[in-house]
Design a protein around this motif. Structure first.
Motif, mmCIF file in Angstrom:
data_model
loop_
_atom_site.group_PDB
_atom_site.id
_atom_site.type_symbol
_atom_site.label_atom_id
_atom_site.label_comp_id
_atom_site.label_asym_id
_atom_site.label_seq_id
_atom_site.Cartn_x
_atom_site.Cartn_y
_atom_site.Cartn_z
ATOM 1 N N ILE A 1 1.052 -1.456 0.245
ATOM 2 C CA ILE A 1 0.595 0.297 -0.077
ATOM 3 C C ILE A 1 1.340 1.575 0.132
ATOM 4 C CG2 ILE A 1 -1.535 1.373 1.382
ATOM 5 C CD1 ILE A 1 -2.566 -0.988 2.324
ATOM 6 N N ASN A 2 2.063 0.950 1.027
ATOM 7 C CA ASN A 2 2.803 2.112 0.699
ATOM 8 C C ASN A 2 3.565 2.765 -0.714
ATOM 9 O OD1 ASN A 2 5.016 4.629 1.841
ATOM 10 N ND2 ASN A 2 6.294 2.969 1.776
ATOM 11 N N LEU B 1 0.778 3.954 -3.342
ATOM 12 C CA LEU B 1 0.189 5.410 -2.749
ATOM 13 C C LEU B 1 1.678 6.705 -3.379
ATOM 14 C CD1 LEU B 1 -1.517 4.888 1.177
ATOM 15 C CD2 LEU B 1 -2.538 5.195 -0.971
ATOM 16 N N ASN B 2 2.671 6.285 -2.734
ATOM 17 C CA ASN B 2 3.831 7.231 -3.109
ATOM 18 C C ASN B 2 4.992 6.762 -4.357
ATOM 19 O OD1 ASN B 2 3.793 8.216 -1.065
ATOM 20 N ND2 ASN B 2 4.389 6.079 0.118
#
Length: 401
Positions: free
Chosen positions: A53-54, A57-58
């Protein structure tokens, strides 16, 4: 990114990835304390989802350009008027105008973009180069050597304890379990060495790049004429990569020799060398690809190399079966064959040496032609200056008479 320390940062990232294997002894320790294996796996999966997820998102909006990317280059044009002093014959540049042109990525010049697309190196051309093909052989050989040791390590330690005794006594059986568990824990803990030692190979890959001239063709000619002591960046990168691979292969051969010694305590040295080589070889290949190939091919070439070398490393399974079956648990002959096979790792630095020598010859020829061209351009000016001096001398002589 990161300029002249790119390989150091890259090797540090690879070292952190390689040292993550230290979590497995931690998981074993948690399991020994009584925590359910299912709970450990659920927590592990949750952490993996967090990382995914990190990354999602980034995700960057656009690619990070390399330092030599055209989006970060700057052109400076100087123009002026050359005037000549009639009395002394000296020449001066007056009315100097400096024009600075920043080249951005959002609105590229259509003609420039078209010319770059024609000269851009294709992915297939990068894949078919000898450097990439030799690196595949080197990585495949090294991966098989390292992964076989990891997979068969417990059985090799058991053989060192029992010396091939098929029916060990109860006391020897207990000692075998204790020794194997102890040395396996030491091997797992030593994976942290990847994080500590990988920057060393990155430093070798970045050696003296600050002293090199830029790879831009226009500035390279000017700098080679004005400052001949500057190093050629491409040649320096190949030199550093050649030294890094030679150093890594020497450590790999040393590891292979030590792993054949029938001494349990000596194997601690093989653990250290195994951990260092595992981080070094990925850093060497990553630094080589970043130095030789276009930045937009780096990820594809790295992934292709990892996939092919991992597929070749599957040969560890038949070797493991052969060791337990026909060889009765004795890894000596397999280690000997892998030691001989690991000598193939010196083929890549050998080719890099050959390629580097050709580049040095080509650069020397270009410098020679540039010097000849410069002499031809300066010859008319020299003749004009000498003619002016002769006419002045005649004038002075006439006035004297």
């Amino acid at each position: 990114m990161f300029g002249n320390v790119r390989s150091i940062i890259l090797s540090l990232m690879i070292g952190s990835y390689a040292s993550s294997a230290v979590t497995f002894p931690g998981v074993k320790l948690i399991y020994d304390l009584g925590v359910s294996f299912r709970i450990i796996m659920w927590v592990w999966s949750g952490m993996a989802c967090t990382v995914f997820i990190n990354c999602f998102l980034n995700w960057p909006g656009e690619s990070f350009p390399a330092p030599e990317d055209i989006r970060y280059t700057k052109k400076v044009k100087m123009s002026g008027v050359v005037t000549e002093d009639k009395m002394t014959g000296d020449r001066y540049v007056t009315n100097v105008t400096v024009m600075e042109d920043m080249m951005g990525s959002k609105q590229p010049d259509p003609e420039q973009t078209d010319s770059q697309s024609k000269t851009q190196v294709t992915l297939w051309h990068s894949v078919c180069t000898p450097i990439f093909l030799w690196s595949l052989i080197t990585m495949a050989m090294t991966q098989l050597r390292l992964i076989f040791f990891m997979g068969a390590m417990n059985k090799m330690l058991e053989f060192l304890v029992t010396h091939g005794n098929p029916n060990p006594s109860e006391e020897l059986q207990k000692e075998k379990e204790e020794q194997v568990g102890f040395y396996s824990s030491i091997f797992g803990t030593m994976q942290l060495l990847c994080l500590l030692t990988c920057p060393l190979i990155g430093y070798i890959m970045d050696w003296r790049l600050r002293e090199c001239e830029e790879e831009n063709a226009n500035t390279q000619t000017e700098k080679s004429q004005s400052d001949p002591s500057k190093r050629d960046r491409k040649i320096q990168k190949l030199t550093n990569a050649m030294r890094a691979f030679i150093f890594t292969n020497i450590l790999l051969v040393t590891f292979g020799i030590i792993s054949m010694i029938d001494n349990l305590h000596i194997q601690l040295v093989s653990f250290v060398l195994h951990t260092i080589v595992r981080g070094f070889i990925h850093s060497c290949c990553g630094g080589l690809y970043a130095a030789v190939y276009p930045s937009n091919h780096f990820g594809t070439l790295t992934g292709m190399q990892s996939m092919i070398s991992a597929a070749f490393a599957l040969l560890q399974q038949p070797l493991f079966i052969l060791m337990l079956g026909h060889l009765n648990g004795d890894p000596y002959w397999i280690n000997l064959c892998l030691l001989i096979f690991s000598l193939a790792g010196f083929l890549l630095p050998g080719y890099l040496f050959y390629h580097r020598r050709n580049l040095i010859r080509a650069k020397a020829e270009c410098d020679r032609l540039a010097a000849i061209q410069s002499d031809k351009e300066n010859a008319p000016l020299t003749q004009t200056d000498s003619g002016t001096a002769k006419s002045k001398a005649k004038g002075h002589s006439a006035n004297g008479y």
